[in-house]
Design a protein around this motif. Structure first.
Motif, mmCIF file in Angstrom:
data_model
loop_
_atom_site.group_PDB
_atom_site.id
_atom_site.type_symbol
_atom_site.label_atom_id
_atom_site.label_comp_id
_atom_site.label_asym_id
_atom_site.label_seq_id
_atom_site.Cartn_x
_atom_site.Cartn_y
_atom_site.Cartn_z
ATOM 1 N N VAL A 122 10.526 -6.318 6.326
ATOM 2 C CA VAL A 122 10.251 -7.570 5.604
ATOM 3 C C VAL A 122 11.545 -8.337 5.369
ATOM 4 O O VAL A 122 11.587 -9.566 5.498
ATOM 5 N N GLY A 123 12.616 -7.612 5.052
ATOM 6 C CA GLY A 123 13.910 -8.272 4.859
ATOM 7 C C GLY A 123 14.395 -8.960 6.128
ATOM 8 O O GLY A 123 14.890 -10.085 6.085
ATOM 9 N N LEU A 124 14.225 -8.283 7.264
ATOM 10 C CA LEU A 124 14.623 -8.894 8.537
ATOM 11 C C LEU A 124 13.746 -10.088 8.887
ATOM 12 O O LEU A 124 14.239 -11.103 9.388
ATOM 13 N N LEU A 125 12.462 -9.968 8.625
ATOM 14 C CA LEU A 125 11.563 -11.104 8.881
ATOM 15 C C LEU A 125 11.913 -12.307 8.028
ATOM 16 O O LEU A 125 11.884 -13.440 8.494
ATOM 17 N N MET A 126 12.244 -12.068 6.776
ATOM 18 C CA MET A 126 12.609 -13.176 5.880
ATOM 19 C C MET A 126 13.928 -13.801 6.302
ATOM 20 O O MET A 126 14.129 -14.995 6.153
ATOM 21 N N LYS A 127 14.820 -12.980 6.832
ATOM 22 C CA LYS A 127 16.112 -13.500 7.253
ATOM 23 C C LYS A 127 15.986 -14.275 8.553
ATOM 24 O O LYS A 127 16.632 -15.310 8.742
ATOM 25 N N LEU A 128 15.121 -13.820 9.466
ATOM 26 C CA LEU A 128 14.998 -14.458 10.773
ATOM 27 C C LEU A 128 13.951 -15.566 10.815
ATOM 28 O O LEU A 128 13.976 -16.379 11.728
ATOM 29 N N ALA A 129 13.037 -15.609 9.872
ATOM 30 C CA ALA A 129 11.960 -16.614 9.889
ATOM 31 C C ALA A 129 12.480 -18.035 9.782
ATOM 32 O O ALA A 129 12.032 -18.895 10.540
ATOM 33 N N PRO A 130 13.420 -18.354 8.882
ATOM 34 C CA PRO A 130 13.918 -19.739 8.865
ATOM 35 C C PRO A 130 14.655 -20.113 10.143
ATOM 36 O O PRO A 130 14.589 -21.251 10.579
ATOM 37 N N ALA A 131 15.319 -19.187 10.776
ATOM 38 C CA ALA A 131 16.027 -19.489 12.026
ATOM 39 C C ALA A 131 15.044 -19.745 13.164
ATOM 40 O O ALA A 131 15.311 -20.551 14.052
ATOM 41 N N ALA A 132 13.918 -19.084 13.164
ATOM 42 C CA ALA A 132 12.927 -19.269 14.217
ATOM 43 C C ALA A 132 12.166 -20.605 14.049
ATOM 44 O O ALA A 132 11.668 -21.152 15.016
ATOM 45 N N ALA A 133 12.093 -21.104 12.823
ATOM 46 C CA ALA A 133 11.363 -22.349 12.566
ATOM 47 C C ALA A 133 12.149 -23.573 13.048
ATOM 48 O O ALA A 133 11.559 -24.616 13.324
ATOM 49 N N THR A 134 13.449 -23.458 13.174
ATOM 50 C CA THR A 134 14.250 -24.611 13.611
ATOM 51 C C THR A 134 14.455 -24.640 15.091
ATOM 52 O O THR A 134 14.248 -23.799 15.841
ATOM 53 N N VAL A 150 8.069 5.392 5.493
ATOM 54 C CA VAL A 150 7.243 4.213 5.798
ATOM 55 C C VAL A 150 7.611 3.061 4.871
ATOM 56 O O VAL A 150 7.746 1.911 5.302
ATOM 57 N N TRP A 151 7.802 3.376 3.594
ATOM 58 C CA TRP A 151 8.158 2.350 2.614
ATOM 59 C C TRP A 151 9.520 1.740 2.950
ATOM 60 O O TRP A 151 9.688 0.524 2.928
ATOM 61 N N LEU A 152 10.499 2.591 3.287
ATOM 62 C CA LEU A 152 11.840 2.105 3.603
ATOM 63 C C LEU A 152 11.835 1.227 4.855
ATOM 64 O O LEU A 152 12.452 0.152 4.872
ATOM 65 N N ILE A 153 11.121 1.650 5.881
ATOM 66 C CA ILE A 153 11.027 0.853 7.107
ATOM 67 C C ILE A 153 10.328 -0.476 6.834
ATOM 68 O O ILE A 153 10.723 -1.523 7.360
ATOM 69 N N SER A 154 9.315 -0.454 5.986
ATOM 70 C CA SER A 154 8.609 -1.696 5.629
ATOM 71 C C SER A 154 9.524 -2.662 4.896
ATOM 72 O O SER A 154 9.521 -3.871 5.183
ATOM 73 N N ILE A 155 10.309 -2.151 3.960
ATOM 74 C CA ILE A 155 11.226 -3.004 3.190
ATOM 75 C C ILE A 155 12.277 -3.622 4.121
ATOM 76 O O ILE A 155 12.573 -4.818 4.033
ATOM 77 N N ILE A 156 12.834 -2.815 5.014
ATOM 78 C CA ILE A 156 13.827 -3.338 5.955
ATOM 79 C C ILE A 156 13.186 -4.362 6.887
ATOM 80 O O ILE A 156 13.761 -5.417 7.170
ATOM 81 N N MET A 183 0.822 -1.190 0.000
ATOM 82 C CA MET A 183 0.000 0.000 0.000
ATOM 83 C C MET A 183 0.868 1.257 0.000
ATOM 84 O O MET A 183 0.577 2.209 -0.695
ATOM 85 N N ALA A 184 1.926 1.249 0.785
ATOM 86 C CA ALA A 184 2.814 2.415 0.845
ATOM 87 C C ALA A 184 3.479 2.656 -0.503
ATOM 88 O O ALA A 184 3.710 3.811 -0.878
ATOM 89 N N SER A 185 3.762 1.594 -1.235
ATOM 90 C CA SER A 185 4.395 1.745 -2.547
ATOM 91 C C SER A 185 3.485 2.460 -3.528
ATOM 92 O O SER A 185 3.927 3.350 -4.268
ATOM 93 N N VAL A 186 2.217 2.102 -3.528
ATOM 94 C CA VAL A 186 1.263 2.718 -4.447
ATOM 95 C C VAL A 186 1.089 4.201 -4.099
ATOM 96 O O VAL A 186 1.096 5.060 -4.987
#
Length: 72
Positions: free
Chosen positions: A60-72, A52-58, A1-4
């Protein structure tokens, strides 16, 4: 939404030969300053949604990086 919203705000800015911002009163210049109140508010909104867009991108990037580590 912020991108649009960010894309729409950037398109509203005046280019070299005028722009869509003149439809909303951006064409009226104040004699004391280089830009009108409408353009200053448009600049503020663009910077806000850019942040807002920059914070959202960062985030999401952190979530994607930390999500596989949290699943194990």
């Amino acid at each position: 939404m912020a991108s649009v919203v960010l894309v729409l705000l950037v398109l509203l800015h005046r280019g070299r030969g005028g722009g869509l911002s003149s439809l909303f009163g951006g064409g009226m210049q104040s004699s004391l300053s280089g830009s009108s109140v409408v353009e200053k508010n448009l600049d503020r909104l663009t910077l806000f949604f850019g942040a807002v867009w920059l914070i959202s991108i960062i985030g999401v990037g952190l979530l994607m990086k930390l999500a596989p580590a949290a699943a194990t």
